[in-house]
Every structure is written in C-alpha cells, then in structure tokens.
Design a protein around this motif. Structure first.
Motif, PDB file in Angstrom:
ATOM      1  N   VAL A   1       0.833  -1.202   0.000  1.00 50.77           N
ATOM      2  CA  VAL A   1       0.000   0.000   0.000  1.00 50.77           C
ATOM      3  C   VAL A   1       0.867   1.252   0.000  1.00 50.77           C
ATOM      4  O   VAL A   1       0.627   2.189  -0.764  1.00 50.77           O
ATOM      5  CB  VAL A   1      -0.969  -0.005   1.207  1.00 50.77           C
ATOM      6  CG1 VAL A   1      -1.652   1.341   1.358  1.00 50.77           C
ATOM      7  CG2 VAL A   1      -1.994  -1.111   1.073  1.00 50.77           C
ATOM      8  N   VAL A   2       1.909   1.272   0.827  1.00 51.46           N
ATOM      9  CA  VAL A   2       2.770   2.457   0.918  1.00 51.46           C
ATOM     10  C   VAL A   2       3.505   2.697  -0.403  1.00 51.46           C
ATOM     11  O   VAL A   2       3.580   3.833  -0.882  1.00 51.46           O
ATOM     12  CB  VAL A   2       3.743   2.328   2.105  1.00 51.46           C
ATOM     13  CG1 VAL A   2       4.817   3.400   2.059  1.00 51.46           C
ATOM     14  CG2 VAL A   2       2.984   2.395   3.414  1.00 51.46           C
ATOM     15  N   VAL A   3       4.037   1.650  -1.013  1.00 49.41           N
ATOM     16  CA  VAL A   3       4.733   1.811  -2.296  1.00 49.41           C
ATOM     17  C   VAL A   3       3.755   2.264  -3.379  1.00 49.41           C
ATOM     18  O   VAL A   3       4.071   3.158  -4.177  1.00 49.41           O
ATOM     19  CB  VAL A   3       5.456   0.506  -2.691  1.00 49.41           C
ATOM     20  CG1 VAL A   3       5.938   0.546  -4.127  1.00 49.41           C
ATOM     21  CG2 VAL A   3       6.613   0.239  -1.742  1.00 49.41           C
ATOM     22  N   SER A   4       2.559   1.698  -3.403  1.00 47.55           N
ATOM     23  CA  SER A   4       1.547   2.106  -4.385  1.00 47.55           C
ATOM     24  C   SER A   4       1.133   3.558  -4.163  1.00 47.55           C
ATOM     25  O   SER A   4       0.967   4.321  -5.126  1.00 47.55           O
ATOM     26  CB  SER A   4       0.316   1.217  -4.295  1.00 47.55           C
ATOM     27  OG  SER A   4       0.652  -0.122  -4.493  1.00 47.55           O
ATOM     28  N   LEU A   5       0.982   3.941  -2.909  1.00 44.85           N
ATOM     29  CA  LEU A   5       0.610   5.314  -2.582  1.00 44.85           C
ATOM     30  C   LEU A   5       1.708   6.286  -3.001  1.00 44.85           C
ATOM     31  O   LEU A   5       1.426   7.348  -3.568  1.00 44.85           O
ATOM     32  CB  LEU A   5       0.325   5.431  -1.084  1.00 44.85           C
ATOM     33  CG  LEU A   5      -0.046   6.803  -0.547  1.00 44.85           C
ATOM     34  CD1 LEU A   5      -1.315   7.300  -1.204  1.00 44.85           C
ATOM     35  CD2 LEU A   5      -0.198   6.741   0.960  1.00 44.85           C
ATOM     36  N   LEU A   6       2.951   5.942  -2.736  1.00 48.30           N
ATOM     37  CA  LEU A   6       4.062   6.804  -3.150  1.00 48.30           C
ATOM     38  C   LEU A   6       4.134   6.923  -4.669  1.00 48.30           C
ATOM     39  O   LEU A   6       4.346   8.013  -5.214  1.00 48.30           O
ATOM     40  CB  LEU A   6       5.380   6.269  -2.602  1.00 48.30           C
ATOM     41  CG  LEU A   6       5.601   6.451  -1.110  1.00 48.30           C
ATOM     42  CD1 LEU A   6       6.856   5.726  -0.668  1.00 48.30           C
ATOM     43  CD2 LEU A   6       5.690   7.916  -0.755  1.00 48.30           C
ATOM     44  N   TRP A   7       3.954   5.813  -5.349  1.00 46.08           N
ATOM     45  CA  TRP A   7       4.002   5.792  -6.805  1.00 46.08           C
ATOM     46  C   TRP A   7       2.895   6.680  -7.384  1.00 46.08           C
ATOM     47  O   TRP A   7       3.127   7.486  -8.297  1.00 46.08           O
ATOM     48  CB  TRP A   7       3.897   4.354  -7.290  1.00 46.08           C
ATOM     49  CG  TRP A   7       4.191   4.139  -8.729  1.00 46.08           C
ATOM     50  CD1 TRP A   7       5.056   4.836  -9.517  1.00 46.08           C
ATOM     51  CD2 TRP A   7       3.609   3.153  -9.572  1.00 46.08           C
ATOM     52  NE1 TRP A   7       5.050   4.331 -10.792  1.00 46.08           N
ATOM     53  CE2 TRP A   7       4.176   3.296 -10.853  1.00 46.08           C
ATOM     54  CE3 TRP A   7       2.678   2.144  -9.360  1.00 46.08           C
ATOM     55  CZ2 TRP A   7       3.823   2.496 -11.922  1.00 46.08           C
ATOM     56  CZ3 TRP A   7       2.339   1.333 -10.431  1.00 46.08           C
ATOM     57  CH2 TRP A   7       2.912   1.514 -11.689  1.00 46.08           C
ATOM     58  N   ALA A   8       1.681   6.557  -6.864  1.00 47.67           N
ATOM     59  CA  ALA A   8       0.562   7.363  -7.351  1.00 47.67           C
ATOM     60  C   ALA A   8       0.763   8.838  -7.011  1.00 47.67           C
ATOM     61  O   ALA A   8       0.463   9.717  -7.831  1.00 47.67           O
ATOM     62  CB  ALA A   8      -0.749   6.852  -6.751  1.00 47.67           C
ATOM     63  N   SER A   9       1.296   9.132  -5.847  1.00 50.52           N
ATOM     64  CA  SER A   9       1.516  10.523  -5.449  1.00 50.52           C
ATOM     65  C   SER A   9       2.591  11.183  -6.297  1.00 50.52           C
ATOM     66  O   SER A   9       2.461  12.358  -6.676  1.00 50.52           O
ATOM     67  CB  SER A   9       1.899  10.589  -3.973  1.00 50.52           C
ATOM     68  OG  SER A   9       0.852  10.093  -3.176  1.00 50.52           O
TER      69      SER A   9
END
Length: 130
Positions: free
Chosen positions: A21-29
């Motif tokens: 979730v954190v990696v996906s959130l960083l990628w999207a941000s």
C-alpha cells in the motif's frame, strides 16, 4: 515501523500488505506530482497547483473527517486522490487486520498507472510542441 515501535499503534495486519500500500501510494503521489508540474506554465503556478492538491488531499482524504459525512458525489470524487485510497487501506490493514475493500488497492494501483501514463503523454506533447 515508526508508528508501531515509537507511538505504539497496534499492527494487526500483514507488513507485506502495508508495504504494498505504501509503495503504491508513493508511486501514485509522485505521478500526481509529475502531472501537476507538467500542467503548470510557471514555477509559481506549479506551487499554487501543488498547494491546491495538498489542501484537497487533507480535507477529502477521510483522515480528518469521515468520508460518510460528505455528499455522495464528493465522497466518490475523493477517491481520485491517491491519499484517500491510502488512508482507507492502511486503516483497514493496520487496525482491522484485513482489507475490507480489496478493490481499493486495485484502484490505487490503477490510479498510479493512469497518473504516470498521463504525465508521460503531457510530457511528450510539451516536448514535441515546443
């Protein structure tokens, strides 16, 4: 890890899911940041756009106020911001131990891919038009 070890926030779920979730959130941000900076014509415009995105992310993420308190249209449009999906997913996994809405993780990943694709498209248009 800092939340769990330093602040004592309970970790009920899987560390692998939290990391995803954190990696996906960083990628999207980062994709959203690229898109905002590419759509701006000047540095000051980019800063203003970034502040608007930041304010929208704070108010419509569900972190301060529950999404159920918003009008249905605003609650659904809030999911266009990566942070809204990240807050929902991290709350579910860390505090409840399971992803109550696993489709939200796929939505976050799709959002990341779409933001990076849009950024690449705008970059190509700007590169070849000027």
């Amino acid at each position: 890890a800092g939340l769990t070890l330093v602040l004592g926030v309970p970790m009920v779920g899987s560390w692998l899911t939290v990391l995803t979730v954190v990696v996906s959130l960083l990628w999207a941000s980062v994709g959203l940041g690229f898109l905002v900076s590419l759509l701006a014509n000047t540095d000051s415009q980019a800063v203003q756009y970034a502040m608007l995105v930041l304010l929208a992310s704070i108010f419509f993420s569900g972190f301060l106020l529950s999404l159920e308190r918003f009008h249905v249209v605003m609650a659904w449009s809030a999911h266009a911001l990566p942070v809204t999906n990240g807050v929902v997913l991290l709350r579910d996994e860390m505090l409840r131990g399971q992803l109550i809405q696993p489709l939200t993780l796929w939505l976050l990943l799709l959002l990341a891919v779409m933001l990076f694709a849009a950024s690449a498209r705008v970059y190509r248009l700007r590169l070849y038009s000027g």
